[in-house]
Design a protein around this motif. Structure first.
Motif, mmCIF file in Angstrom:
data_model
loop_
_atom_site.group_PDB
_atom_site.id
_atom_site.type_symbol
_atom_site.label_atom_id
_atom_site.label_comp_id
_atom_site.label_asym_id
_atom_site.label_seq_id
_atom_site.Cartn_x
_atom_site.Cartn_y
_atom_site.Cartn_z
ATOM 1 N N GLN A 76 39.812 33.558 -17.451
ATOM 2 C CA GLN A 76 39.359 34.262 -16.255
ATOM 3 C C GLN A 76 37.913 33.863 -16.005
ATOM 4 O O GLN A 76 37.106 33.834 -16.937
ATOM 5 N N LYS A 77 37.604 33.574 -14.753
ATOM 6 C CA LYS A 77 36.254 33.128 -14.406
ATOM 7 C C LYS A 77 35.498 34.231 -13.680
ATOM 8 O O LYS A 77 36.063 34.961 -12.883
ATOM 9 N N THR A 78 34.229 34.313 -13.987
ATOM 10 C CA THR A 78 33.316 35.217 -13.317
ATOM 11 C C THR A 78 32.220 34.355 -12.713
ATOM 12 O O THR A 78 31.611 33.561 -13.409
ATOM 13 N N THR A 79 31.991 34.523 -11.416
ATOM 14 C CA THR A 79 30.989 33.708 -10.726
ATOM 15 C C THR A 79 30.065 34.592 -9.907
ATOM 16 O O THR A 79 30.516 35.511 -9.232
ATOM 17 N N LEU A 80 28.786 34.306 -9.981
ATOM 18 C CA LEU A 80 27.786 34.929 -9.132
ATOM 19 C C LEU A 80 26.998 33.828 -8.451
ATOM 20 O O LEU A 80 26.653 32.841 -9.080
ATOM 21 N N SER A 81 26.696 34.013 -7.184
ATOM 22 C CA SER A 81 25.936 33.028 -6.430
ATOM 23 C C SER A 81 24.656 33.671 -5.907
ATOM 24 O O SER A 81 24.682 34.798 -5.418
ATOM 25 N N PHE A 82 23.541 32.943 -6.045
ATOM 26 C CA PHE A 82 22.246 33.442 -5.620
ATOM 27 C C PHE A 82 21.600 32.457 -4.652
ATOM 28 O O PHE A 82 21.649 31.252 -4.861
ATOM 29 N N ALA A 83 20.944 32.988 -3.615
ATOM 30 C CA ALA A 83 20.211 32.156 -2.661
ATOM 31 C C ALA A 83 18.931 31.646 -3.311
ATOM 32 O O ALA A 83 18.297 32.350 -4.087
ATOM 33 N N LEU A 84 18.570 30.423 -3.002
ATOM 34 C CA LEU A 84 17.335 29.817 -3.513
ATOM 35 C C LEU A 84 16.217 29.814 -2.467
ATOM 36 O O LEU A 84 15.192 29.175 -2.661
ATOM 37 N N ALA A 85 16.398 30.536 -1.359
ATOM 38 C CA ALA A 85 15.439 30.507 -0.250
ATOM 39 C C ALA A 85 14.005 30.795 -0.684
ATOM 40 O O ALA A 85 13.076 30.118 -0.255
ATOM 41 N N ASP A 86 13.788 31.792 -1.535
ATOM 42 C CA ASP A 86 12.437 32.162 -1.936
ATOM 43 C C ASP A 86 12.032 31.578 -3.290
ATOM 44 O O ASP A 86 10.927 31.842 -3.769
ATOM 45 N N PHE A 87 12.905 30.804 -3.908
ATOM 46 C CA PHE A 87 12.630 30.310 -5.255
ATOM 47 C C PHE A 87 11.319 29.522 -5.330
ATOM 48 O O PHE A 87 10.481 29.776 -6.190
ATOM 49 N N ALA A 88 11.104 28.565 -4.434
ATOM 50 C CA ALA A 88 9.914 27.702 -4.493
ATOM 51 C C ALA A 88 8.627 28.523 -4.389
ATOM 52 O O ALA A 88 7.687 28.311 -5.157
ATOM 53 N N ASN A 89 8.580 29.458 -3.442
ATOM 54 C CA ASN A 89 7.376 30.283 -3.270
ATOM 55 C C ASN A 89 7.094 31.125 -4.508
ATOM 56 O O ASN A 89 5.945 31.247 -4.936
ATOM 57 N N VAL A 90 8.138 31.712 -5.088
ATOM 58 C CA VAL A 90 7.952 32.550 -6.270
ATOM 59 C C VAL A 90 7.574 31.690 -7.475
ATOM 60 O O VAL A 90 6.663 32.028 -8.229
ATOM 61 N N TYR A 91 8.250 30.566 -7.653
ATOM 62 C CA TYR A 91 7.979 29.688 -8.794
ATOM 63 C C TYR A 91 6.531 29.187 -8.773
ATOM 64 O O TYR A 91 5.846 29.186 -9.792
ATOM 65 N N ASP A 92 6.063 28.776 -7.595
ATOM 66 C CA ASP A 92 4.708 28.233 -7.477
ATOM 67 C C ASP A 92 3.639 29.313 -7.333
ATOM 68 O O ASP A 92 2.455 29.041 -7.495
ATOM 69 N N GLY A 93 4.057 30.539 -7.026
ATOM 70 C CA GLY A 93 3.107 31.624 -6.803
ATOM 71 C C GLY A 93 2.633 32.280 -8.092
ATOM 72 O O GLY A 93 3.032 31.900 -9.198
#
Length: 193
Positions: A139-156
């Motif tokens: 049985q598979k469990t999958t979650l998907s997350f948007a990366l829209a804010d990833f760059a700003n948070v990573y570099d911030g």
């Protein structure tokens, strides 16, 4: 982002292919949190997660950067009572990337993958990251997350939790532990089998 410690980024869970944990309908009631960054000394943790209405349930991804050892890891943790085997991540529609050697305990299952700067840059240009776990029954469990804010948070800048010292009596400590146990039991996912 207010985090008492980086571990709170790692609380991730689901159970079953339909996205439910412990067969408790509250586990499927996921609340998605935004990307956040927390730094402790020379280590930073950038993560995103989903939390269920009961514990353990939810899901997420954490990227840890240790400036001293210059290592960067992508971690996935599924907080569930089920034993999970195979873990993978998928960026946009690319081929899934296996994450080897997950470990499980009473708090869930987790695995990490060492990544590099090129992988981080790829995340910054992508739209989604999906995490997947497969159990012994396939049985598979999958979650998907948007990366829209990833760059700003990573570099911030990151939030650095402040230590708080409080002196309490033994009786007060016992009372706090008792209340915490009651609250934890009220939010615990229940198996309906």
């Amino acid at each position: 982002m207010k985090l008492s410690c980086a571990v709170s980024l790692l609380l991730i869970a689901l159970n079953g292919s339909t996205g439910k944990a412990a067969d408790d309908p509250r586990a499927a009631q996921l609340k998605y949190e935004p990307w956040g960054k927390s730094c402790l000394a020379k280590s930073c943790f950038v993560g995103i997660w989903a939390r269920g209405a009961c514990m353990p349930s939810g899901g997420g991804v954490v990227i840890s950067v240790d400036q001293d050892s210059k290592s960067v890891n992508l971690g996935v943790n599924f907080s569930t009572r089920r034993r999970l085997g195979a873990f993978s991540i998928q960026i946009d529609q690319d081929d899934p990337i296996a994450i080897p050697d997950p470990t499980c305990d009473q708090y869930g299952c987790r695995a990490k993958l060492q990544i590099d700067d090129a992988f981080i840059e790829r995340l910054k240009r992508s739209k989604t990251i999906a995490i997947e776990a497969t159990d012994a029954a396939r049985q598979k469990t999958t979650l998907s997350f948007a990366l829209a804010d990833f760059a700003n948070v990573y570099d911030g800048p990151g939030f650095e939790p402040k230590a708080r010292e409080e002196v309490i009596s033994t009786e007060e400590m016992k009372e706090r532990v008792r209340r915490w146990e009651e609250e934890r039991k009220a939010f615990e996912c229940r198996d309906t089998e």
